[in-house]
Design an enzyme around this catalytic site. Structure first.
Site, PDB file in Angstrom:
ATOM      1  N   ARG A  94       0.818  -1.211   0.000  1.00 29.77           N
ATOM      2  CA  ARG A  94       0.000   0.000   0.000  1.00 29.77           C
ATOM      3  C   ARG A  94       0.855   1.266   0.000  1.00 29.77           C
ATOM      4  O   ARG A  94       0.316   2.356  -0.099  1.00 29.77           O
ATOM      5  CB  ARG A  94      -0.881   0.000   1.254  1.00 29.77           C
ATOM      6  CG  ARG A  94      -2.330  -0.403   1.012  1.00 29.77           C
ATOM      7  CD  ARG A  94      -3.059  -0.196   2.309  1.00 29.77           C
ATOM      8  NE  ARG A  94      -4.480  -0.163   2.212  1.00 29.77           N
ATOM      9  CZ  ARG A  94      -5.277  -1.207   2.240  1.00 29.77           C
ATOM     10  NH1 ARG A  94      -4.785  -2.416   2.248  1.00 29.77           N
ATOM     11  NH2 ARG A  94      -6.598  -1.049   2.237  1.00 29.77           N
ATOM     12  N   ARG A 133     -21.846  -2.089   1.169  1.00 30.18           N
ATOM     13  CA  ARG A 133     -20.962  -3.191   1.543  1.00 30.18           C
ATOM     14  C   ARG A 133     -21.253  -3.611   2.976  1.00 30.18           C
ATOM     15  O   ARG A 133     -21.390  -2.778   3.869  1.00 30.18           O
ATOM     16  CB  ARG A 133     -19.516  -2.743   1.400  1.00 30.18           C
ATOM     17  CG  ARG A 133     -18.521  -3.819   1.742  1.00 30.18           C
ATOM     18  CD  ARG A 133     -17.204  -3.530   1.104  1.00 30.18           C
ATOM     19  NE  ARG A 133     -16.374  -2.625   1.889  1.00 30.18           N
ATOM     20  CZ  ARG A 133     -15.078  -2.465   1.659  1.00 30.18           C
ATOM     21  NH1 ARG A 133     -14.488  -3.138   0.693  1.00 30.18           N
ATOM     22  NH2 ARG A 133     -14.367  -1.623   2.380  1.00 30.18           N
ATOM     23  N   ARG A 174      -9.820   7.062   3.953  1.00 23.78           N
ATOM     24  CA  ARG A 174      -9.147   5.927   3.320  1.00 23.78           C
ATOM     25  C   ARG A 174      -8.864   6.204   1.842  1.00 23.78           C
ATOM     26  O   ARG A 174      -7.811   5.855   1.324  1.00 23.78           O
ATOM     27  CB  ARG A 174      -9.979   4.658   3.486  1.00 23.78           C
ATOM     28  CG  ARG A 174     -10.004   4.194   4.939  1.00 23.78           C
ATOM     29  CD  ARG A 174     -11.068   3.158   5.184  1.00 23.78           C
ATOM     30  NE  ARG A 174     -10.793   1.921   4.508  1.00 23.78           N
ATOM     31  CZ  ARG A 174     -11.740   1.101   4.028  1.00 23.78           C
ATOM     32  NH1 ARG A 174     -13.008   1.412   4.147  1.00 23.78           N
ATOM     33  NH2 ARG A 174     -11.401  -0.002   3.436  1.00 23.78           N
TER      34      ARG A 174
HETATM   35  P1  AMP Z   1      -8.554  -3.547   3.560  1.00 15.97           P
HETATM   36  O1  AMP Z   1      -9.388  -4.673   4.073  1.00 15.97           O
HETATM   37  O2  AMP Z   1      -7.522  -3.969   2.548  1.00 15.97           O
HETATM   38  O3  AMP Z   1      -9.378  -2.369   3.081  1.00 15.97           O
HETATM   39  O4  AMP Z   1      -7.706  -3.009   4.792  1.00 15.97           O
HETATM   40  C1  AMP Z   1      -8.346  -2.525   5.953  1.00 15.97           C
HETATM   41  C2  AMP Z   1      -7.379  -1.686   6.762  1.00 15.97           C
HETATM   42  O5  AMP Z   1      -6.270  -2.487   7.174  1.00 15.97           O
HETATM   43  C3  AMP Z   1      -6.763  -0.509   6.043  1.00 15.97           C
HETATM   44  O6  AMP Z   1      -7.603   0.629   6.016  1.00 15.97           O
HETATM   45  C4  AMP Z   1      -5.512  -0.284   6.887  1.00 15.97           C
HETATM   46  O7  AMP Z   1      -5.870   0.326   8.116  1.00 15.97           O
HETATM   47  C5  AMP Z   1      -5.081  -1.702   7.207  1.00 15.97           C
HETATM   48  N1  AMP Z   1      -4.145  -2.258   6.197  1.00 15.97           N
HETATM   49  C6  AMP Z   1      -4.389  -3.275   5.335  1.00 15.97           C
HETATM   50  N2  AMP Z   1      -3.330  -3.517   4.558  1.00 15.97           N
HETATM   51  C7  AMP Z   1      -2.376  -2.624   4.927  1.00 15.97           C
HETATM   52  C8  AMP Z   1      -1.047  -2.348   4.463  1.00 15.97           C
HETATM   53  N3  AMP Z   1      -0.500  -3.041   3.453  1.00 15.97           N
HETATM   54  N4  AMP Z   1      -0.366  -1.356   5.077  1.00 15.97           N
HETATM   55  C9  AMP Z   1      -0.894  -0.643   6.098  1.00 15.97           C
HETATM   56  N5  AMP Z   1      -2.154  -0.835   6.569  1.00 15.97           N
HETATM   57  C10 AMP Z   1      -2.896  -1.827   5.986  1.00 15.97           C
END
Ligand code: AMP
Length: 242
Positions: A94, A133, A174
């Site tokens: 990310r 969602r 986000r």
């Molecule tokens: P997601 O389910 O991919 O939308 O991730 C949910 C949350 O997890 C994100 O908003 C971040 O807070 C955290 N997160 C997930 N992947 C990462 C990453 N590669 N680096 C930092 N935070 C992450």
């Protein structure tokens, strides 16, 4: 010695672009696991540990966890035997730092650079998708609900709930954080295994497009093992991205 054609696939794209849905489909079609960093962090958040509580606070606010922490988590996961044939990375990298780390990690493990699919979608569409969602509190699967449909998980019957980080203010944060890091990551991957896919199309089309590109990848990068699963009809519930 590694087996034939391990394939490491990175799914890029903003929250709501369909990364989770595509990861699940591609994982089935290619017979390689999905590593969803968001899901792993949510699990840790629920564990009751001190670290889990700290992570949960960041997640709920829509902030990223530190590069150091997530890189450690990913390195440990990629070292598991089920990743020897490759894996699908949903939510990692990310940041550009994480992208560089992944390259180095794969190289250390004796693998080549990942193949990257950037799921591109208009911001207006994202907000609409994210507001519909819902998540299962038991299995963590995410679904797109149709207005008026019964909101229970088809796998374990639990009532679906909105994801705390899908609250409008948090979604905005986000998306902002995603936008802040995107150009750097795209610059990093451009000109080497980077494919931009129109993610506004139906999920089936996106999957076919990705599998088509993988099928045409140079020898040594084609890990196709099974045909694409029969398309699922859009019923009251259809899985949607993280
Ligand atoms: P997601 O389910 O991919 O939308 O991730 C949910 C949350 O997890 C994100 O908003 C971040 O807070 C955290 N997160 C997930 N992947 C990462 C990453 N590669 N680096 C930092 N935070 C992450």
């Amino acid at each position: 010695m590694h087996n034939t054609h391990p394939q490491f696939i990175v799914l890029l794209g903003p929250p709501g672009a369909g990364k989770g849905t595509q990861a699940e489909r591609l994982s089935g079609a290619l017979a390689i696991p999905t590593i969803s960093t968001g899901e792993m962090l949510r699990q840790e958040g629920r564990s009751g540990s001190l670290l889990g509580a700290q992570i949960q606070t960041l997640l709920d606010a829509g902030h990223l966890v530190s590069d150091e922490l997530i890189q450690k988590v990913v390195a440990q996961r990629l070292a598991q035997p089920d990743c020897r044939q490759g894996c699908i990375l949903d939510g990692f990298p990310r940041t550009a730092t994480q992208a560089r780390f992944l390259d180095q990690l794969l190289a250390k493990m004796g693998f080549g650079a990942p193949i990257v699919f950037d799921l591109a979608i208009a911001p207006e569409e994202l907000v609409a998708r994210l507001s519909l969602r819902r998540q299962c509190p038991l299995c963590d699967r995410t679904f797109q609900v149709l207005p008026g449909a019964i909101e229970t998980c088809p796998h374990d019957g639990a009532s679906l709930v909105p994801r705390p980080d899908d609250a409008p203010e948090t979604i905005r944060r986000r998306l902002r954080i995603y936008a802040d890091h995107t150009s750097e990551i795209v610059r990093f991957y451009q000109n080497r295994g980077y494919h931009r896919i129109n993610a506004s199309q139906p999920a089936d089309h996106v999957t076919s497009k990705v599998l088509g590109i993988l099928g045409n990848a140079p020898a040594g990068t084609n890990g196709l093992k099974r045909p694409v699963p029969a398309s699922q009809h859009l019923s009251a519930l259809s899985p949607v991205a993280h």
